[in-house]
Design an enzyme around this catalytic site. Structure first.
Site, PDB file in Angstrom:
ATOM      1  N   HIS A  44       0.837  -1.202   0.000  1.00  0.00           N
ATOM      2  CA  HIS A  44       0.000   0.000   0.000  1.00  0.00           C
ATOM      3  C   HIS A  44       0.867   1.245   0.000  1.00  0.00           C
ATOM      4  O   HIS A  44       2.041   1.228   0.353  1.00  0.00           O
ATOM      5  CB  HIS A  44      -0.975   0.004   1.185  1.00  0.00           C
ATOM      6  N   CYS A  45       0.255   2.323  -0.449  1.00  0.00           N
ATOM      7  CA  CYS A  45       0.898   3.634  -0.469  1.00  0.00           C
ATOM      8  C   CYS A  45      -0.167   4.646  -0.066  1.00  0.00           C
ATOM      9  O   CYS A  45      -1.050   4.321   0.720  1.00  0.00           O
ATOM     10  CB  CYS A  45       1.503   3.930  -1.836  1.00  0.00           C
ATOM     11  N   LYS A  46      -0.117   5.843  -0.592  1.00  0.00           N
ATOM     12  CA  LYS A  46      -1.133   6.844  -0.252  1.00  0.00           C
ATOM     13  C   LYS A  46      -2.434   6.608  -1.011  1.00  0.00           C
ATOM     14  O   LYS A  46      -3.506   6.614  -0.426  1.00  0.00           O
ATOM     15  CB  LYS A  46      -0.610   8.257  -0.530  1.00  0.00           C
TER      16      LYS A  46
END
Length: 81
Positions: A44-46
């Protein structure tokens, strides 16, 4: 769960129990953190763009159970630190 954002983003807010491996270091560092290539990995990231890139890298490295968290940390409905 691996967080592929940068250190400053991780320090600001991250998913409890996630492991930070910034996108630009995934290829070099993933095998130190996750040795079994059949381990379920959720990147995951932003928002989802960097985690999708990380998933491509992981698949190219032979990891078999890889997915990206849709919507990134912004869509995570559970506790963060």
């Amino acid at each position: 769960m691996i967080d592929v954002r940068n250190q400053d983003e991780y320090d600001e807010k991250h998913i409890v129990g996630s492991i930070l491996i910034p996108l630009d270091t995934v290829k070099e560092n993933i095998s130190d953190k996750i040795k079994n290539k059949d381990t379920k990995i959720i990147a995951h990231c932003k928002s989802g763009k960097r985690s999708a890139e990380a998933c491509e890298i992981l698949v190219d490295l032979g990891y078999t159970d890889v997915s990206s968290l849709d919507g990134g940390i912004e869509a995570w409905p559970y506790q963060t630190e």
